[in-house]
Motif scaffolding. Structure first.
Motif, PDB file in Angstrom:
ATOM      1  N   GLN A   1       0.816  -1.215   0.000  1.00 36.55           N
ATOM      2  CA  GLN A   1       0.000   0.000   0.000  1.00 36.55           C
ATOM      3  C   GLN A   1       0.851   1.267   0.000  1.00 36.55           C
ATOM      4  O   GLN A   1       0.338   2.352   0.292  1.00 36.55           O
ATOM      5  N   ARG A   2       2.113   1.141  -0.322  1.00 40.26           N
ATOM      6  CA  ARG A   2       3.018   2.289  -0.274  1.00 40.26           C
ATOM      7  C   ARG A   2       2.464   3.458  -1.085  1.00 40.26           C
ATOM      8  O   ARG A   2       1.905   3.292  -2.161  1.00 40.26           O
ATOM      9  N   LYS A   3       2.629   4.664  -0.537  1.00 41.82           N
ATOM     10  CA  LYS A   3       2.179   5.868  -1.213  1.00 41.82           C
ATOM     11  C   LYS A   3       3.293   6.352  -2.137  1.00 41.82           C
ATOM     12  O   LYS A   3       4.458   6.413  -1.754  1.00 41.82           O
ATOM     13  N   SER A   4       2.933   6.694  -3.330  1.00 43.43           N
ATOM     14  CA  SER A   4       3.907   7.118  -4.323  1.00 43.43           C
ATOM     15  C   SER A   4       3.934   8.645  -4.432  1.00 43.43           C
ATOM     16  O   SER A   4       3.266   9.356  -3.671  1.00 43.43           O
ATOM     17  N   TYR A   5       4.713   9.135  -5.367  1.00 43.93           N
ATOM     18  CA  TYR A   5       4.721  10.575  -5.630  1.00 43.93           C
ATOM     19  C   TYR A   5       3.440  10.975  -6.375  1.00 43.93           C
ATOM     20  O   TYR A   5       2.819  10.173  -7.072  1.00 43.93           O
ATOM     21  N   ASP A   6       3.042  12.234  -6.204  1.00 52.84           N
ATOM     22  CA  ASP A   6       1.830  12.733  -6.858  1.00 52.84           C
ATOM     23  C   ASP A   6       1.953  14.241  -7.043  1.00 52.84           C
ATOM     24  O   ASP A   6       3.056  14.803  -6.909  1.00 52.84           O
TER      25      ASP A   6
ATOM     26  N   LYS B   1      13.700   9.098   3.248  1.00 50.51           N
ATOM     27  CA  LYS B   1      12.475   8.899   4.031  1.00 50.51           C
ATOM     28  C   LYS B   1      12.563   9.553   5.405  1.00 50.51           C
ATOM     29  O   LYS B   1      11.547   9.995   5.951  1.00 50.51           O
ATOM     30  N   LYS B   2      13.748   9.640   5.948  1.00 45.78           N
ATOM     31  CA  LYS B   2      13.916  10.340   7.219  1.00 45.78           C
ATOM     32  C   LYS B   2      13.488  11.801   7.096  1.00 45.78           C
ATOM     33  O   LYS B   2      13.069  12.429   8.072  1.00 45.78           O
ATOM     34  N   ARG B   3      13.621  12.344   5.901  1.00 48.44           N
ATOM     35  CA  ARG B   3      13.295  13.743   5.642  1.00 48.44           C
ATOM     36  C   ARG B   3      11.910  13.903   5.018  1.00 48.44           C
ATOM     37  O   ARG B   3      11.559  14.987   4.551  1.00 48.44           O
ATOM     38  N   GLY B   4      11.144  12.813   4.949  1.00 47.43           N
ATOM     39  CA  GLY B   4       9.824  12.872   4.341  1.00 47.43           C
ATOM     40  C   GLY B   4       9.880  13.009   2.834  1.00 47.43           C
ATOM     41  O   GLY B   4       8.933  13.503   2.211  1.00 47.43           O
ATOM     42  N   MET B   5      10.972  12.548   2.238  1.00 50.10           N
ATOM     43  CA  MET B   5      11.180  12.658   0.790  1.00 50.10           C
ATOM     44  C   MET B   5      11.105  11.275   0.146  1.00 50.10           C
ATOM     45  O   MET B   5      11.164  10.249   0.819  1.00 50.10           O
ATOM     46  N   LYS B   6      10.966  11.256  -1.178  1.00 46.22           N
ATOM     47  CA  LYS B   6      10.712  10.020  -1.911  1.00 46.22           C
ATOM     48  C   LYS B   6      11.813   9.738  -2.930  1.00 46.22           C
ATOM     49  O   LYS B   6      12.475  10.663  -3.401  1.00 46.22           O
TER      50      LYS B   6
ATOM     51  N   GLU C   1       0.414  -5.078  -8.032  1.00 49.54           N
ATOM     52  CA  GLU C   1       1.142  -5.348  -6.782  1.00 49.54           C
ATOM     53  C   GLU C   1       1.082  -4.147  -5.844  1.00 49.54           C
ATOM     54  O   GLU C   1       0.999  -4.297  -4.628  1.00 49.54           O
ATOM     55  N   TYR C   2       1.143  -2.929  -6.428  1.00 49.01           N
ATOM     56  CA  TYR C   2       1.204  -1.692  -5.647  1.00 49.01           C
ATOM     57  C   TYR C   2       0.167  -0.710  -6.211  1.00 49.01           C
ATOM     58  O   TYR C   2       0.474   0.084  -7.107  1.00 49.01           O
ATOM     59  N   PRO C   3      -1.053  -0.737  -5.711  1.00 51.11           N
ATOM     60  CA  PRO C   3      -2.147   0.052  -6.294  1.00 51.11           C
ATOM     61  C   PRO C   3      -1.914   1.560  -6.307  1.00 51.11           C
ATOM     62  O   PRO C   3      -2.503   2.260  -7.129  1.00 51.11           O
ATOM     63  N   TYR C   4      -1.063   2.056  -5.406  1.00 55.76           N
ATOM     64  CA  TYR C   4      -0.842   3.503  -5.316  1.00 55.76           C
ATOM     65  C   TYR C   4       0.525   3.909  -5.856  1.00 55.76           C
ATOM     66  O   TYR C   4       0.983   5.032  -5.627  1.00 55.76           O
ATOM     67  N   PHE C   5       1.155   3.022  -6.573  1.00 58.13           N
ATOM     68  CA  PHE C   5       2.504   3.271  -7.098  1.00 58.13           C
ATOM     69  C   PHE C   5       2.410   4.068  -8.399  1.00 58.13           C
ATOM     70  O   PHE C   5       1.697   3.692  -9.318  1.00 58.13           O
TER      71      PHE C   5
END
Length: 611
Positions: free
Chosen positions: A111-116, A221-226, A343-347
């Motif tokens: 369910q990982r959230k991707s960039y948008d 990810k520590k910085r809230g970045m992707k 596999e990853y619906p939000y990718f």
């Protein structure tokens, strides 16, 4: 003599070894439980495989090359565990074994959230960004060595250089990082760009290790970045180990051997296209050093699909950008894309569809009504707005309005937004690693840079910035790709200035940086920009006005692309102003009156949060 020959044959087979096993490991609990493991070794195809732990083998594929065997197993309901593949000879005796791991997935992996559209993507060419570890500049196993004096050569930038400068990116307002490919590219020249990969399971040692790439992901990810991986489905490099011993003749497109693409992507959907032209586009090689992969072959397609999923799981990725998306086999690339998003619906996956017509670009976006005419769906979430890029590359030098020049070009681009099924999933940019440098085209004109960034930051879609734009970096594409991919100043010991720090920037660099940082930092939390609707007005006197709005907020954006200040009445914007009489300039904080008329400076952009 016969006995001796039999003995030699037995010796050659009994000591066969597995030189490669791909994927090198896998993960338990995947949506698609079928896993195809490729084993490579001398004459390995003559052995019969089996697996421990009562794992079911669903299929075994042997090709005309005896050095390969493809074994498909069913991992449904199999917990993370260590398996053993056994290979039996003709006498049903185990000749050799190979351990294999099914690893545990991260919590919530699927369910990982991707960039948008809430993100700002920063595009980096790692070799040209920063040399964080000079000790890996050269590697004895790699053909090309570092040479900063060669525009088209390796310069030594690496993953460590990116990690060391993440604070800089965060200050700039970056929320996602897209690196050009970082997998091994072992060619004697031109390997720095990474698009001719020679091992797709291994980070190029001149960039670092697989573990370094995983560390980059974690630090972001520590910085809230992707982290976005640049994936290449269309081709590999001619030095790829597998190309040197093809699993099957049909692994790559052959004519036989090499034939270059005609690059005419319209043949992929043109109902009038000749078959020979369509084949030459899709099956022709991009260049001679990049063998064209055959995604219509199930073995190839499965290999590419599993490799992509492996990197998502292994490196905890947040998205893909796919190179030369529209050169792939149409049916094959749709299956590849759908398998990943199943596999990853939000990718999110952004495909490079370098075309110059909105209908043609919209054809490639998921659920396109244009493509539905031909019963086709690419399943690709995001396409790149090359028509907007085309306009940006010329419009700010067009001082006078015309029927189809000046800001009318920009207006006309958005007039075709109805063609896209998901207008927020459009990648917008002023330049990238393949195009002319904005600050070269416009000779470092700061006002024109501000206009371009204001546009990219406030229109629908996902903004992307190319490294160095934010400090005024230029580069002449006419001198070759190396010149538009210059080293970032301060990325190497001994550089004349260090643009990664305020103290190290020149006054001009600081001016560009301050504007960019303030603009994209403001954008971070503006839902009205991320997902709001747009109303725009036909340009008059080369002044273009649009509004981004939702139920809570209204943002007014004004561009004066003429060489003179413009004063104009605001009554025609009444349906968007909704009675508001003033707004705050997001760059200066000053209040601007919009009640009756406005005056806007020449070659400028104004972004107002309406009160």
């Amino acid at each position: 003599m016969k006995k001796l020959l039999l003995l030699l044959l037995f010796s050659a087979t009994a000591f066969a070894q597995i030189d490669r096993m791909e994927p090198p490991f896998w993960y338990a609990g995947m949506h698609n439980p079928e896993l195809q493991v490729m084993f490579y070794g001398k004459n390995i195809a003559q052995y019969t495989p089996s697996v421990s732990n009562n794992i079911v083998i669903k299929n075994v594929v042997r090709t005309e090359n005896p050095n390969y065997i493809f074994v498909t197993i069913d991992t449904k309901n199999v917990a993370a565990s260590d398996l053993v593949f056994s290979f039996k000879d003709g006498k049903n005796k185990v000749a050799f074994t190979k351990n294999y791991s099914l690893k545990k997935r991260r919590e919530g992996s699927a369910q990982r959230k991707s960039y948008d559209s809430s993100d700002m993507i920063y595009l980096i060419m790692p070799d040209r960004f920063a040399n964080g570890n000079p000790n890996n500049d050269n590697d004895k196993s790699m053909a090309e060595k570092a040479n900063r004096s060669n525009d088209g050569g390796r310069h030594g930038g690496d993953i460590e250089g990116i990690i060391k400068n993440l604070d800089y990116l965060q200050e700039l307002g970056v929320t996602a990082v897209w690196n050009t490919p970082v997998c091994e590219d072992n060619h004697s020249r031109g390997s720095y760009h990474g698009y001719a990969q020679t091992d797709v399971y291994k980070i190029d040692p001149r960039y670092g290790t697989n573990e370094d790439y995983l560390r980059l992901s974690a630090e972001l990810k520590k910085r809230g970045m992707k982290l976005i991986l640049d994936y290449v489905t269309n081709h590999w490099g001619s030095e790829h180990w597998m190309y040197k011993d093809l699993p099957t003749y049909e692994w790559v497109h052959q004519f036989p051997g090499y034939s270059q693409s005609n690059y005419r992507m319209t043949t992929q959907f043109d109902p009038n296209a000749s078959k020979i032209d369509a084949v030459q586009c899709e099956e022709g090689w991009f260049v001679e050093s990049m063998p064209d992969l055959n995604q219509s072959n199930p073995l190839v397609l499965n290999y590419l699909t599993q490799n992509a999923i492996w990197w998502i799981e292994y490196a905890d990725l947040d998205g893909f950008r796919v190179d030369t998306y529209s050169y792939n086999d149409k049916a094959g690339i749709a299956k590849w894309t759908k398998a990943i998003t199943d596999e990853y619906p939000y990718f999110n996956i952004a495909g490079e569809v370098w075309m110059h017509d909105q209908a043609q670009m919209a054809y490639w976006q998921k659920d396109s009504k244009v493509a539905a005419i031909q019963s086709y769906n690419s399943y690709l979430p995001t396409v790149m707005d090359f028509t907007l890029h085309d306009a940006i590359s010329s419009v700010f030098n067009e001082d006078k309005a015309g029927w189809d020049s000046g800001m009318q070009k920009v207006y006309d681009n958005f007039a075709n937004d109805f063609l896209y099924p998901n207008i927020n999933n459009i990648l917008v940019f002023a330049e990238n690693h393949d195009t002319g440098r904005f600050n070269e085209i416009y000779k470092g004109d700061f006002n024109k840079y501000k206009m371009a960034m204001a546009l990219v930051a406030t229109v629908r879609g996902i903004p992307q910035l190319y490294y160095g734009s934010e400090i005024g970096m230029a580069g002449d594409k006419g001198k070759g790709d190396g010149d538009i991919r210059r080293d970032f100043p301060g990325g190497w010991a001994g550089d004349s200035n260090n643009a990664f720090t305020k103290a190290g920037r020149t006054a001009d660099q600081q001016k560009f940086f301050d504007y960019t940082s303030k603009l994209f930092t403001w954008r971070k939390n503006k839902e009205v920009i991320h997902t709001g609707k747009t109303t725009h007005y036909v340009p008059q006197d080369n002044v273009y006005v649009y509004f981004r709005y939702n139920d809570k907020d209204i943002v007014m954006v004004v561009f004066n692309d003429s060489a003179e200040a413009r004063t104009f009445k605001t009554a025609r914007f009444g349906e968007s102003l909704k009675g508001r009489v003033s707004g705050k300039d997001i760059m200066t904080g000053k209040t601007v009156n919009v009640a009756e008329e406005m005056t806007v400076a020449p070659k400028s952009a104004l972004i107002l949060e309406l009160n």
